[in-house]
Design a protein around this motif. Structure first.
Motif, PDB file in Angstrom:
ATOM      1  N   LYS B  31       0.836  -1.207   0.000  1.00 11.23           N
ATOM      2  CA  LYS B  31       0.000   0.000   0.000  1.00 11.23           C
ATOM      3  C   LYS B  31       0.869   1.254   0.000  1.00 11.23           C
ATOM      4  O   LYS B  31       1.781   1.403   0.802  1.00 11.23           O
ATOM      5  N   ARG B  94       2.510   1.358   3.718  1.00 10.85           N
ATOM      6  CA  ARG B  94       2.293   0.481   4.862  1.00 10.85           C
ATOM      7  C   ARG B  94       2.075  -0.946   4.377  1.00 10.85           C
ATOM      8  O   ARG B  94       1.798  -1.193   3.206  1.00 10.85           O
ATOM      9  N   GLY B  97      -3.332  -5.011   5.735  1.00 11.37           N
ATOM     10  CA  GLY B  97      -3.915  -5.344   7.034  1.00 11.37           C
ATOM     11  C   GLY B  97      -4.377  -4.079   7.718  1.00 11.37           C
ATOM     12  O   GLY B  97      -3.773  -3.020   7.555  1.00 11.37           O
ATOM     13  N   PRO B  98      -5.464  -4.148   8.496  1.00 10.37           N
ATOM     14  CA  PRO B  98      -6.071  -2.930   9.034  1.00 10.37           C
ATOM     15  C   PRO B  98      -5.335  -2.289  10.196  1.00 10.37           C
ATOM     16  O   PRO B  98      -5.604  -1.136  10.538  1.00 10.37           O
ATOM     17  N   TYR B  99      -4.399  -2.987  10.820  1.00  9.70           N
ATOM     18  CA  TYR B  99      -3.797  -2.465  12.043  1.00  9.70           C
ATOM     19  C   TYR B  99      -2.337  -2.080  11.886  1.00  9.70           C
ATOM     20  O   TYR B  99      -1.577  -2.084  12.849  1.00  9.70           O
ATOM     21  N   ASN B 100      -1.939  -1.772  10.674  1.00  6.41           N
ATOM     22  CA  ASN B 100      -0.536  -1.412  10.441  1.00  6.41           C
ATOM     23  C   ASN B 100      -0.375   0.086  10.258  1.00  6.41           C
ATOM     24  O   ASN B 100      -1.180   0.737   9.593  1.00  6.41           O
ATOM     25  N   GLU B 101       0.676   0.631  10.833  1.00  9.63           N
ATOM     26  CA  GLU B 101       0.930   2.059  10.745  1.00  9.63           C
ATOM     27  C   GLU B 101       1.400   2.437   9.353  1.00  9.63           C
ATOM     28  O   GLU B 101       1.879   1.598   8.596  1.00  9.63           O
TER      29      GLU B 101
END
Lengths: 113, 113
Positions: B31, B94, B97-101
């Protein structure tokens, strides 16, 4: 349209004091993140809190999340001059595959010695 | 330090010129994102990419275009620069996945005369 809104827009404190910044958002989220930006530079990730968490700590940082009020707060304890920066909350935007972060307007923190 | 690079850091050009802002990351992130930020203001998402050969427009309309031919490279192009394009452009990337900075580059400050 922006998802998050920080409050206050600007905050000036003395070294050693605590700084609290608030963020409100509009839609349901699975996480909220806080970033710091030193003047004219890129952003640096500070902390991520998931929607099933209410509070999270990292060093002198404490983040809370209230999903019922769609709000979060960032507390910096025992502030130092080096904490002078802009602080942004960020929430996910888009579908699962291309989730981006949408940032609020930020809080400018000035810590004087 | 994040392994995400932007060149040039500063660019001053005349109206009507075609410019390309470079962004590269060595972290293997799928991303990638472009944000536009005026001094002291919020970040606006202008483009993002899920991976190679995928690009999407963000929440702020922009006359710029992007391409993603290689995972590590996400250049932004303005075919004919105008003074209204004067701003700071920040690139980020990044992991999926939804929880990556998100990791940010240092930014390119563009001035169009």
């Amino acid at each position: 349209s922006q998802q998050g809104e920080e409050d206050p827009q600007a905050l000036s404190i003395q070294e050693g004091e605590n700084a609290t910044m608030n963020c409100s958002y509009k839609t349901s989220i699975n996480n909220l993140q806080w970033y710091r930006q030193n003047s004219g530079r890129g952003l640096v990730h500070l902390i991520l809190i998931r929607s099933n968490e209410r509070e999270k700590h990292s060093g002198r940082l404490r983040v809370t999340l209230d999903t019922s009020k769609k709000s979060s707060s960032l507390l910096i304890t025992a502030s130092r001059a080096a904490d002078t920066a802009s602080y942004f909350c960020a929430t996910p935007f888009g579908n699962q595959a291309g989730t981006a972060l949408i940032f609020g307007k930020g809080t400018t923190l000035s810590v004087s010695s | 330090e994040a392994d995400i690079y932007q060149t040039p850091r500063y660019l001053v050009i005349g109206t009507g010129k075609k410019i390309t802002l470079e962004c590269s990351q060595t972290m293997g992130h799928d991303k990638m994102y472009w944000y536009q930020q005026d001094p002291g203001m919020e970040l606006h998402l202008i483009h993002y990419s899920y991976g190679v050969n995928s690009t999407e427009k963000g929440d702020l309309s922009s006359e710029s275009t992007v391409s993603r031919i290689r995972t590590e490279h996400f250049p932004l192009t303005l075919e004919s620069a105008r003074p209204s394009h004067t701003s700071q452009y920040l690139c980020a990337s990044r992991l999926a996945g939804p929880y990556n900075e998100q990791f940010f580059g240092p930014g390119t400050r563009l001035t169009v005369l």
